[in-house]
Design a protein around this motif. Structure first.
Motif, short mmCIF file in Angstrom:
data_model
loop_
_atom_site.label_atom_id
_atom_site.label_comp_id
_atom_site.label_asym_id
_atom_site.label_seq_id
_atom_site.Cartn_x
_atom_site.Cartn_y
_atom_site.Cartn_z
N GLN A 253 26.64 40.73 39.06
CA GLN A 253 25.58 41.27 38.22
C GLN A 253 26.08 41.50 36.79
OE1 GLN A 253 24.01 45.07 39.55
NE2 GLN A 253 21.95 44.33 39.15
N ASN B 92 11.98 50.25 30.80
CA ASN B 92 12.64 50.67 32.04
C ASN B 92 13.03 49.49 32.92
OD1 ASN B 92 12.80 53.42 31.56
ND2 ASN B 92 10.80 53.82 32.46
N ALA B 93 12.23 48.44 32.90
CA ALA B 93 12.58 47.24 33.68
C ALA B 93 13.91 46.68 33.20
CB ALA B 93 11.47 46.20 33.57
N ASP C 244 7.28 51.07 30.78
CA ASP C 244 7.53 50.20 31.94
C ASP C 244 8.39 48.99 31.56
OD1 ASP C 244 6.07 51.86 33.57
OD2 ASP C 244 4.26 50.61 33.56
N ASN D 2 26.69 49.22 36.19
CA ASN D 2 27.03 49.41 37.60
C ASN D 2 28.48 49.78 37.84
OD1 ASN D 2 24.44 48.87 38.52
ND2 ASN D 2 24.79 46.68 38.42
N LEU E 271 16.29 48.34 31.49
CA LEU E 271 17.34 49.31 31.77
C LEU E 271 17.71 49.36 33.25
CD1 LEU E 271 16.25 52.23 29.42
CD2 LEU E 271 17.99 50.49 29.02
N ASP E 272 16.75 48.99 34.11
CA ASP E 272 17.02 48.94 35.55
C ASP E 272 17.72 47.67 35.96
OD1 ASP E 272 15.90 51.42 35.94
OD2 ASP E 272 13.95 50.65 36.58
N GLY E 273 17.92 46.74 35.02
CA GLY E 273 18.72 45.56 35.31
C GLY E 273 17.95 44.30 35.66
N CYS E 274 16.65 44.24 35.38
CA CYS E 274 15.91 43.02 35.70
C CYS E 274 16.42 41.85 34.86
CB CYS E 274 14.41 43.21 35.51
SG CYS E 274 13.87 43.13 33.81
#
Length: 167
Positions: free
Chosen positions: A95, A22-23, A19, A66, A25-28
């Motif tokens: 971003q 992944n946070a 988790d 992105n 890698l998801d761009g947080c």
């Protein structure tokens, strides 16, 4: 609650580690611990584990987040240095610039819905073209680095806003 099991155990579960990674890698832009460090039995271990997971995840980030050319974003940060703000007109560009953690301000010119979304990006100041926050900027002699598509332009803020506003 990313490492919730560490409130009572010295080692997180594999799912919790996944988790955290992944946070990133998801761009947080930020993660935090709460009970793990405030009331847990292993606060130092929780913080150390979170830091190690974040460092490892940061190494796995793709080169062009992105679909925005990372080279253009890096060039913009280098040109701006510490002195000039960065201006952009697409969320993806804001971003990408934010992920590079420049020491200068990033101005994201957008509408109110984009402005709300951009408040979650580190170092990004959303400029709502529909709001009253534009007052005084039209006549500003201050220079900025404009990142527009694959171009970098150094120009006064007023020119950047007048020539590159989204239609």
């Amino acid at each position: 609650q990313m490492l919730e099991s560490m409130v009572r155990l010295p080692v997180p579960t594999r799912a919790e580690c996944t988790d955290v990674v992944n946070a990133v890698l998801d761009g947080c832009d930020a993660v935090m611990l709460s009970a793990e460090s405030a009331a847990g039995s292993f606060p130092h271990e929780a913080i150390s584990m979170q830091a190690a997971l974040l460092r490892e995840a940061a190494c796995q980030l793709p080169e062009a987040p992105n679909g925005v050319d990372r080279t253009v974003a890096q060039a913009a940060v280098l040109v701006a240095g510490d002195a000039l703000p960065l201006a952009c007109f697409q969320f993806e560009v804001a971003q990408s610039l934010s992920r590079l953690r420049p020491s200068t301000e990033i101005i994201f010119v957008t509408d109110s819905s984009g402005a709300r979304k951009a408040t979650l990006l580190r170092g990004v100041t959303p400029l709502d073209v529909g709001g009253s926050s534009m007052a005084g900027l039209w006549d500003s002699p201050k220079l900025c680095v404009v990142v527009h598509q694959d171009q970098l332009l150094v120009q006064p803020v007023s020119s950047a806003l007048q020539h590159h506003l989204p239609t």
